[in-house]
Write a protein that holds these residues in place. Structure first.
Motif, PDB file in Angstrom:
ATOM      1  N   GLY A   1      -4.311   3.595  -8.655  1.00 37.55           N
ATOM      2  CA  GLY A   1      -4.150   3.438 -10.093  1.00 37.55           C
ATOM      3  C   GLY A   1      -3.233   2.300 -10.481  1.00 37.55           C
ATOM      4  N   MET A   2      -3.005   1.387  -9.552  1.00 34.80           N
ATOM      5  CA  MET A   2      -2.120   0.250  -9.808  1.00 34.80           C
ATOM      6  C   MET A   2      -2.919  -1.040  -9.629  1.00 34.80           C
ATOM      7  N   ASP A   3      -2.258  -2.145  -9.906  1.00 37.56           N
ATOM      8  CA  ASP A   3      -2.881  -3.449  -9.702  1.00 37.56           C
ATOM      9  C   ASP A   3      -1.822  -4.408  -9.182  1.00 37.56           C
ATOM     10  N   LEU A   4      -2.252  -5.468  -8.570  1.00 38.60           N
ATOM     11  CA  LEU A   4      -1.346  -6.518  -8.103  1.00 38.60           C
ATOM     12  C   LEU A   4      -1.391  -7.670  -9.089  1.00 38.60           C
ATOM     13  N   ASP A   5      -0.249  -8.241  -9.348  1.00 39.37           N
ATOM     14  CA  ASP A   5      -0.154  -9.405 -10.208  1.00 39.37           C
ATOM     15  C   ASP A   5       0.344 -10.546  -9.334  1.00 39.37           C
ATOM     16  N   VAL A   6      -0.557 -11.416  -8.928  1.00 37.73           N
ATOM     17  CA  VAL A   6      -0.225 -12.515  -8.032  1.00 37.73           C
ATOM     18  C   VAL A   6      -0.252 -13.808  -8.828  1.00 37.73           C
TER      19      VAL A   6
ATOM     20  N   ARG B   1      -3.255  11.554   3.132  1.00 38.22           N
ATOM     21  CA  ARG B   1      -4.562  12.219   3.190  1.00 38.22           C
ATOM     22  C   ARG B   1      -5.332  12.025   1.882  1.00 38.22           C
ATOM     23  N   GLU B   2      -4.642  12.142   0.742  1.00 37.64           N
ATOM     24  CA  GLU B   2      -5.310  11.974  -0.549  1.00 37.64           C
ATOM     25  C   GLU B   2      -5.807  10.540  -0.734  1.00 37.64           C
ATOM     26  N   LEU B   3      -4.993   9.567  -0.340  1.00 40.50           N
ATOM     27  CA  LEU B   3      -5.435   8.174  -0.433  1.00 40.50           C
ATOM     28  C   LEU B   3      -6.612   7.929   0.496  1.00 40.50           C
ATOM     29  N   ALA B   4      -6.549   8.518   1.668  1.00 43.85           N
ATOM     30  CA  ALA B   4      -7.652   8.365   2.627  1.00 43.85           C
ATOM     31  C   ALA B   4      -8.957   8.909   2.044  1.00 43.85           C
ATOM     32  N   GLU B   5      -8.891  10.046   1.368  1.00 42.47           N
ATOM     33  CA  GLU B   5     -10.093  10.615   0.754  1.00 42.47           C
ATOM     34  C   GLU B   5     -10.653   9.688  -0.312  1.00 42.47           C
ATOM     35  N   LEU B   6      -9.764   9.126  -1.143  1.00 39.81           N
ATOM     36  CA  LEU B   6     -10.208   8.181  -2.166  1.00 39.81           C
ATOM     37  C   LEU B   6     -10.840   6.938  -1.547  1.00 39.81           C
ATOM     38  N   ALA B   7     -10.292   6.508  -0.410  1.00 37.60           N
ATOM     39  CA  ALA B   7     -10.750   5.274   0.239  1.00 37.60           C
ATOM     40  C   ALA B   7     -11.923   5.499   1.178  1.00 37.60           C
ATOM     41  N   GLY B   8     -12.260   6.759   1.435  1.00 33.85           N
ATOM     42  CA  GLY B   8     -13.356   7.038   2.360  1.00 33.85           C
ATOM     43  C   GLY B   8     -12.988   6.747   3.803  1.00 33.85           C
ATOM     44  N   THR B   9     -11.745   7.047   4.152  1.00 32.22           N
ATOM     45  CA  THR B   9     -11.274   6.810   5.513  1.00 32.22           C
ATOM     46  C   THR B   9     -10.463   8.024   5.963  1.00 32.22           C
TER      47      THR B   9
ATOM     48  N   VAL C   1       0.842  -1.200   0.000  1.00 34.14           N
ATOM     49  CA  VAL C   1       0.000   0.000   0.000  1.00 34.14           C
ATOM     50  C   VAL C   1       0.877   1.250   0.000  1.00 34.14           C
ATOM     51  N   ARG C   2       1.888   1.276   0.852  1.00 33.61           N
ATOM     52  CA  ARG C   2       2.790   2.436   0.915  1.00 33.61           C
ATOM     53  C   ARG C   2       3.485   2.655  -0.431  1.00 33.61           C
ATOM     54  N   GLU C   3       3.993   1.576  -1.019  1.00 33.20           N
ATOM     55  CA  GLU C   3       4.690   1.691  -2.301  1.00 33.20           C
ATOM     56  C   GLU C   3       3.752   2.172  -3.400  1.00 33.20           C
ATOM     57  N   ALA C   4       2.546   1.638  -3.453  1.00 34.19           N
ATOM     58  CA  ALA C   4       1.576   2.066  -4.472  1.00 34.19           C
ATOM     59  C   ALA C   4       1.230   3.544  -4.292  1.00 34.19           C
ATOM     60  N   ARG C   5       1.025   3.965  -3.063  1.00 35.46           N
ATOM     61  CA  ARG C   5       0.695   5.366  -2.790  1.00 35.46           C
ATOM     62  C   ARG C   5       1.828   6.286  -3.227  1.00 35.46           C
ATOM     63  N   LYS C   6       3.059   5.907  -2.902  1.00 35.33           N
ATOM     64  CA  LYS C   6       4.207   6.737  -3.277  1.00 35.33           C
ATOM     65  C   LYS C   6       4.390   6.790  -4.785  1.00 35.33           C
TER      66      LYS C   6
ATOM     67  N   LEU D   1      -5.634  -4.907  -1.971  1.00 37.12           N
ATOM     68  CA  LEU D   1      -5.947  -4.812  -3.392  1.00 37.12           C
ATOM     69  C   LEU D   1      -6.763  -3.549  -3.680  1.00 37.12           C
ATOM     70  N   ARG D   2      -7.728  -3.259  -2.844  1.00 35.02           N
ATOM     71  CA  ARG D   2      -8.553  -2.053  -3.023  1.00 35.02           C
ATOM     72  C   ARG D   2      -7.699  -0.793  -2.941  1.00 35.02           C
ATOM     73  N   MET D   3      -6.826  -0.710  -1.947  1.00 35.94           N
ATOM     74  CA  MET D   3      -5.982   0.479  -1.782  1.00 35.94           C
ATOM     75  C   MET D   3      -5.024   0.638  -2.966  1.00 35.94           C
ATOM     76  N   VAL D   4      -4.441  -0.463  -3.390  1.00 33.43           N
ATOM     77  CA  VAL D   4      -3.515  -0.426  -4.525  1.00 33.43           C
ATOM     78  C   VAL D   4      -4.248   0.055  -5.774  1.00 33.43           C
ATOM     79  N   ARG D   5      -5.450  -0.440  -5.982  1.00 30.14           N
ATOM     80  CA  ARG D   5      -6.230  -0.036  -7.160  1.00 30.14           C
ATOM     81  C   ARG D   5      -6.652   1.423  -7.076  1.00 30.14           C
ATOM     82  N   LEU D   6      -6.932   1.916  -5.877  1.00 28.72           N
ATOM     83  CA  LEU D   6      -7.250   3.335  -5.717  1.00 28.72           C
ATOM     84  C   LEU D   6      -6.069   4.214  -6.106  1.00 28.72           C
TER      85      LEU D   6
END
Length: 109
Positions: free
Chosen positions: A57-62, A21-29, A9-14, A50-55
């Motif tokens: 603009g990224m995706d996880l490839d598992v 704060r911006e991620l929190a607004e997107l996530a409703g938290t 989550v931290r890496e995706a946000r960065k 997965l939800r946070m990463v997608r917020l």
């Protein structure tokens, strides 16, 4: 999902150049909830990560892949060497790398 999820989550946000704060607004938290998640004080589920990463603009490839034990096997072989043998091996490797970088032939050392 443990600390790996927190790191993802931290890496995706960065990478998305978002503040907590911006991620929190997107996530409703709240920003503090994102801070707790990223610091490892909370253990998010895979779906939450997965939800946070997608917020962001990224995706996880598992993927499931065949396990490769070659690193472990090599480590076990190295552990069987004496300290002097390990040093000698490291010196040989360093000399080989120097030759490769310098374009020297094997007999030039």
């Amino acid at each position: 999902m443990g600390t790996m999820g927190n790191d993802l989550v931290r890496e995706a946000r960065k990478r998305a150049r978002l503040t907590q704060r911006e991620l929190a607004e997107l996530a409703g938290t709240t920003q503090s909830a994102i801070a707790r998640l990223e610091s490892g004080r909370t253990r998010p589920t895979f779906d939450s990560v997965l939800r946070m990463v997608r917020l962001c603009g990224m995706d996880l490839d598992v993927m499931l892949v065949e396990r490769d034990d070659s690193d472990w096997v090599q480590a076990q072989r190295l552990l069987a060497l004496t300290p002097a043998e390990r040093v000698a091996r490291a010196v040989r490797t360093a000399r080989t790398m120097q030759r490769i970088r310098g374009g020297q032939r094997d007999d030039a050392a």
